[in-house]
Design a protein around this motif. Structure first.
Motif, PDB file in Angstrom:
ATOM      1  N   UNK A   1      -4.575 -16.986 -21.663  1.00 15.17           N
ATOM      2  CA  UNK A   1      -4.206 -16.934 -20.250  1.00 15.17           C
ATOM      3  C   UNK A   1      -5.430 -17.134 -19.363  1.00 15.17           C
TER       4      UNK A   1
ATOM      5  N   UNK B   1      -6.412 -20.615 -18.799  1.00 14.53           N
ATOM      6  CA  UNK B   1      -5.469 -21.455 -18.051  1.00 14.53           C
ATOM      7  C   UNK B   1      -4.338 -22.068 -18.856  1.00 14.53           C
ATOM      8  N   UNK B   2      -4.023 -21.499 -20.000  1.00 14.16           N
ATOM      9  CA  UNK B   2      -2.921 -22.041 -20.812  1.00 14.16           C
ATOM     10  C   UNK B   2      -1.583 -21.486 -20.344  1.00 14.16           C
ATOM     11  N   UNK B   3      -0.538 -22.184 -20.728  1.00 13.61           N
ATOM     12  CA  UNK B   3       0.802 -21.627 -20.564  1.00 13.61           C
ATOM     13  C   UNK B   3       0.972 -20.663 -21.734  1.00 13.61           C
ATOM     14  N   UNK B   4       1.164 -19.398 -21.428  1.00 11.37           N
ATOM     15  CA  UNK B   4       1.261 -18.437 -22.528  1.00 11.37           C
ATOM     16  C   UNK B   4       2.686 -17.890 -22.631  1.00 11.37           C
ATOM     17  N   UNK B   5       3.225 -17.965 -23.816  1.00  7.41           N
ATOM     18  CA  UNK B   5       4.552 -17.417 -24.094  1.00  7.41           C
ATOM     19  C   UNK B   5       4.374 -16.389 -25.200  1.00  7.41           C
ATOM     20  N   UNK B   6       4.807 -15.184 -24.908  1.00  5.82           N
ATOM     21  CA  UNK B   6       4.526 -14.098 -25.855  1.00  5.82           C
ATOM     22  C   UNK B   6       5.793 -13.551 -26.497  1.00  5.82           C
ATOM     23  N   UNK B   7       5.889 -13.661 -27.823  1.00  9.69           N
ATOM     24  CA  UNK B   7       7.018 -13.064 -28.549  1.00  9.69           C
ATOM     25  C   UNK B   7       6.888 -11.544 -28.523  1.00  9.69           C
ATOM     26  N   UNK B   8       7.994 -10.860 -28.274  1.00 12.39           N
ATOM     27  CA  UNK B   8       7.938  -9.396 -28.259  1.00 12.39           C
ATOM     28  C   UNK B   8       7.999  -8.814 -29.673  1.00 12.39           C
TER      29      UNK B   8
ATOM     30  N   UNK C   1       9.544 -24.612 -24.802  1.00 11.83           N
ATOM     31  CA  UNK C   1       8.756 -24.504 -23.572  1.00 11.83           C
ATOM     32  C   UNK C   1       8.294 -25.890 -23.128  1.00 11.83           C
TER      33      UNK C   1
ATOM     34  N   UNK D   1       8.962 -27.842 -19.624  1.00 15.94           N
ATOM     35  CA  UNK D   1       7.848 -28.244 -18.761  1.00 15.94           C
ATOM     36  C   UNK D   1       7.749 -29.767 -18.617  1.00 15.94           C
TER      37      UNK D   1
END
Lengths: 224, 112
Positions: free
Chosen positions: A51, A54-61, A76, A80
């Motif tokens: 993050x 500057x990345x697109x961050x997608x976080x698995x729970x 994603x 985008x």
């Protein structure tokens, strides 16, 4: 020549705080700005580092595996508006510079596979063996042969991105993608890539014992 | 009647009664009820009618009635293992889908 703004990198990552920053910075230095990092519920600062860079961050729970993270990255990228997607490992074993070489062929083929086994110089023997067995099993189960079926370094065009369906959550997804190439009649080519094996990258990724579980799951899936 | 036969009969009857109660309380589906019913009835019948059953099953190359029960149990166990595997795969897939949906929703929302 594919414009770099159309290219999204997808990096599935799990506890890669030590290496991911370096991988992202190397990709940035090549002029690629769009990087999707899918953090597969790491317990370290992987997501934070991505993050901050500057990345697109997608976080698995919940930890769901490399296949699941890659699929999340694909979804994603679709949202985008990506035209091309490059998947690359987060442990630093792939050289981001090779992506330029792979992209040269991406206009002619739907999928480009970065193959470690065309010129396996510097690759540990056990890894060569493991990957060859993986490719043979992939051929045996799915009837399609590629030299490096387990490679995580690939380029997908938009058509491939939309057609390929990943169902396996774990490492079996590499072979599944190869199967999908056959099922969806997608064109592909294998291009040699450099692999950077360090003590760190060797401790990550697929292991021989994992391989047995993978084969079992792949066989079971044929019947389920 | 030997002691082992007596024990098998008691176990079978208790299991059949338990099955009936579970089915009545809607804890079992009809197919499960029937399948397990056949398993325990097979044990009960093969235990009571050992001699008669021996003559019938000898046509199929099975010498002892208890073997019939063992073969049947093995098939049932494999069937249930297969079913559980299927269910586990399905649940895993559903969990992944939920996690992905939430991840994408949160990730894309943050970007806007």
């Amino acid at each position: 020549m594919i414009p770099k703004k159309d290219v999204y990198f997808v990096i599935p990552a799990y506890n890669e705080a030590k290496k991911i920053g370096q991988v992202i910075q190397e990709i940035h230095s090549l002029g690629f700005k769009k990087i999707i990092v899918v953090d597969d519920c790491s317990s370290d600062t992987t997501a934070q580092i991505a993050e901050d860079l500057g990345c697109y961050v997608f976080r698995h729970s919940l930890n769901r595996g490399a296949g699941a993270a890659t699929k999340t990255g694909f979804e994603a990228a679709k949202e985008l508006g990506a035209t091309y997607v490059i998947t690359i490992d987060s442990d630093g074993q792939h050289d981001p510079k090779d992506s330029l070489k792979l992209l040269k062929y991406a206009e002619k083929y739907d999928v480009i596979i970065g193959s470690r086994l065309i010129k396996p110089k510097g690759m540990p023997l056990i890894r060569i063996l493991y990957n060859r067995i993986g490719s043979i099993f992939t051929y045996f189960l799915y009837g399609i042969y590629v030299r490096d079926s387990q490679s995580g370094y690939k380029v997908f065009n938009r058509k491939a991105l939309y057609r390929i369906q990943i169902k396996f959550d774990r490492y079996e997804f590499c072979s599944e993608i190869i199967h999908e190439l056959k099922l969806k009649k997608l064109s592909f080519r294998e291009i040699p890539i450099k692999v950077i094996y360090t003590t760190y990258s060797l401790s990550k990724g697929q292991h021989l014992l994992n391989g047995f579980r993978m084969v079992y799951k792949m066989i079971m899936r044929l019947f389920l | 009647m030997i002691l082992l036969q007596f024990i098998f009969i008691i176990i079978s009857i208790l299991m059949i009664l338990n099955l009936l109660v579970q089915f009545k309380n809607n804890n079992l589906k009809l197919m499960q009820f029937l399948l397990w019913g056949v398993v325990w009835l097979t044990l009960l019948i093969s235990t009571i009618l050992v001699d008669q059953l021996s003559r019938i099953i000898s046509f199929f190359g099975i010498t002892r009635p208890v073997d019939l029960f063992i073969y049947f149990s093995l098939i049932t166990l494999f069937f249930y293992m297969y079913k559980l595997n299927l269910k586990q795969e399905m649940l895993n897939h559903q969990i992944t889908e939920i996690v992905r949906e939430n991840t994408l929703k949160k990730g894309l929302k943050k970007r806007k």
